[in-house]
Scaffold this motif. Structure first.
Motif, mmCIF file in Angstrom:
data_model
loop_
_atom_site.group_PDB
_atom_site.id
_atom_site.type_symbol
_atom_site.label_atom_id
_atom_site.label_comp_id
_atom_site.label_asym_id
_atom_site.label_seq_id
_atom_site.Cartn_x
_atom_site.Cartn_y
_atom_site.Cartn_z
ATOM 1 N N MET A 42 7.286 -4.662 2.695
ATOM 2 C CA MET A 42 7.030 -3.236 2.927
ATOM 3 C C MET A 42 5.998 -2.693 1.936
ATOM 4 N N LEU A 43 6.074 -3.126 0.684
ATOM 5 C CA LEU A 43 5.078 -2.698 -0.304
ATOM 6 C C LEU A 43 3.688 -3.187 0.097
ATOM 7 N N MET A 44 3.609 -4.441 0.494
ATOM 8 C CA MET A 44 2.306 -4.987 0.906
ATOM 9 C C MET A 44 1.767 -4.237 2.120
ATOM 10 N N GLU A 45 2.626 -3.967 3.106
ATOM 11 C CA GLU A 45 2.207 -3.198 4.279
ATOM 12 C C GLU A 45 1.717 -1.809 3.859
ATOM 13 N N GLY A 46 2.447 -1.190 2.950
ATOM 14 C CA GLY A 46 2.056 0.133 2.471
ATOM 15 C C GLY A 46 0.720 0.107 1.749
ATOM 16 N N GLY A 47 0.493 -0.924 0.947
ATOM 17 C CA GLY A 47 -0.788 -1.052 0.251
ATOM 18 C C GLY A 47 -1.943 -1.203 1.228
ATOM 19 N N LEU A 48 -1.732 -2.039 2.245
ATOM 20 C CA LEU A 48 -2.778 -2.223 3.262
ATOM 21 C C LEU A 48 -3.028 -0.927 4.027
ATOM 22 N N LYS A 76 -2.651 5.724 -4.486
ATOM 23 C CA LYS A 76 -1.373 5.209 -3.979
ATOM 24 C C LYS A 76 -1.426 3.696 -3.818
ATOM 25 N N ALA A 77 -2.557 3.167 -3.357
ATOM 26 C CA ALA A 77 -2.701 1.711 -3.216
ATOM 27 C C ALA A 77 -2.600 1.041 -4.582
ATOM 28 N N VAL A 78 -3.235 1.634 -5.593
ATOM 29 C CA VAL A 78 -3.149 1.096 -6.956
ATOM 30 C C VAL A 78 -1.692 1.111 -7.428
ATOM 31 N N ASP A 79 -0.994 2.214 -7.191
ATOM 32 C CA ASP A 79 0.419 2.303 -7.596
ATOM 33 C C ASP A 79 1.248 1.206 -6.930
ATOM 34 N N ILE A 80 0.971 0.917 -5.671
ATOM 35 C CA ILE A 80 1.711 -0.125 -4.955
ATOM 36 C C ILE A 80 1.422 -1.498 -5.558
ATOM 37 N N VAL A 81 0.155 -1.782 -5.837
ATOM 38 C CA VAL A 81 -0.196 -3.078 -6.438
ATOM 39 C C VAL A 81 0.453 -3.199 -7.820
ATOM 40 N N ILE A 82 0.475 -2.103 -8.577
ATOM 41 C CA ILE A 82 1.154 -2.116 -9.880
ATOM 42 C C ILE A 82 2.646 -2.388 -9.683
ATOM 43 N N GLY A 83 3.241 -1.806 -8.651
ATOM 44 C CA GLY A 83 4.642 -2.059 -8.343
ATOM 45 C C GLY A 83 4.897 -3.519 -8.013
ATOM 46 N N LEU A 84 4.013 -4.112 -7.239
ATOM 47 C CA LEU A 84 4.132 -5.538 -6.931
ATOM 48 C C LEU A 84 4.023 -6.372 -8.203
ATOM 49 N N ARG A 85 3.091 -5.990 -9.053
ATOM 50 C CA ARG A 85 2.890 -6.712 -10.313
ATOM 51 C C ARG A 85 4.110 -6.575 -11.223
ATOM 52 N N GLU A 138 -12.586 -6.076 0.277
ATOM 53 C CA GLU A 138 -12.290 -7.280 -0.516
ATOM 54 C C GLU A 138 -10.817 -7.306 -0.921
ATOM 55 N N VAL A 139 -10.347 -6.205 -1.497
ATOM 56 C CA VAL A 139 -8.964 -6.156 -1.978
ATOM 57 C C VAL A 139 -7.985 -6.197 -0.810
ATOM 58 N N SER A 140 -8.323 -5.530 0.265
ATOM 59 C CA SER A 140 -7.487 -5.569 1.463
ATOM 60 C C SER A 140 -7.362 -7.005 1.968
ATOM 61 N N GLY A 141 -8.447 -7.750 1.958
ATOM 62 C CA GLY A 141 -8.426 -9.157 2.373
ATOM 63 C C GLY A 141 -7.544 -10.004 1.474
ATOM 64 N N LEU A 142 -7.611 -9.747 0.173
ATOM 65 C CA LEU A 142 -6.755 -10.479 -0.765
ATOM 66 C C LEU A 142 -5.284 -10.186 -0.487
ATOM 67 N N LEU A 143 -4.968 -8.913 -0.290
ATOM 68 C CA LEU A 143 -3.572 -8.541 -0.050
ATOM 69 C C LEU A 143 -3.088 -9.072 1.300
ATOM 70 N N GLU A 144 -3.970 -9.074 2.300
ATOM 71 C CA GLU A 144 -3.595 -9.645 3.603
ATOM 72 C C GLU A 144 -3.270 -11.129 3.467
ATOM 73 N N THR A 145 -4.048 -11.851 2.671
ATOM 74 C CA THR A 145 -3.794 -13.275 2.442
ATOM 75 C C THR A 145 -2.445 -13.482 1.754
ATOM 76 N N LEU A 146 -2.177 -12.693 0.721
ATOM 77 C CA LEU A 146 -0.882 -12.778 0.040
ATOM 78 C C LEU A 146 0.254 -12.465 1.001
ATOM 79 N N LYS A 147 0.074 -11.426 1.798
ATOM 80 C CA LYS A 147 1.127 -11.013 2.727
ATOM 81 C C LYS A 147 1.393 -12.092 3.768
ATOM 82 N N SER A 148 0.355 -12.735 4.273
ATOM 83 C CA SER A 148 0.586 -13.779 5.276
ATOM 84 C C SER A 148 1.373 -14.933 4.669
#
Length: 131
Positions: free
Chosen positions: A30-36, A60-69, A111-121
């Motif tokens: 859900m966090l990854m979906e929200g970031g995307l 908000k996207a930065v906050d989500i990535v920080i949350g994942l981290r 670029e960042v969206s692509g990275l997060l999509e790869t992680l999410k998959s």
């Protein structure tokens, strides 16, 4: 009552229900979906010239990535090096999103969206079956 307000209120209640019932694995999804979603919204706002909304969505996207981290737990893994790599990737993503915000750069958002999509998959592929 405003129908759009009612819809937003329903979505808020629905998402709270999903969160309260979600497994830790699903919460990360859900966090990854929200970031995307936030990055897509920021990109759309930037293309429309809505700089304030772009900044809000990238924040908000930065906050989500920080949350994942922040959710990384090296003590609970057999591969601490992989956690270190993920930590570095999340730090890189945060830095790049900040740069995209400062420079109104759609390519960096992509670029960042692509990275997060790869992680999410990858994360989706290790989904645990529900008991």
């Amino acid at each position: 009552m405003n129908p759009m307000r009612a819809l937003r209120q329903y979505q808020k209640v629905n998402s709270h229900a999903q969160i309260s019932e979600a497994s830790p694995h699903r919460l990360v999804q859900m966090l990854m979906e929200g970031g995307l979603d936030r990055m897509a919204q920021a990109k759309g706002a930037l293309e429309r010239g809505d700089i304030a909304l772009k900044g809000l969505m990238l924040g908000k996207a930065v906050d989500i990535v920080i949350g994942l981290r922040d959710g990384l737990n090296p003590e609970k893994t057999e591969d601490p090096a992989a956690i270190e790599q993920l930590d570095s990737l999340y730090a890189y993503m945060t830095s790049r999103l900040t740069e995209a915000n400062l420079n109104n750069d759609v390519a960096i958002i992509d670029e960042v969206s692509g990275l997060l999509e790869t992680l999410k998959s990858g994360w989706d592929a290790i989904a645990t079956p529900q008991a």
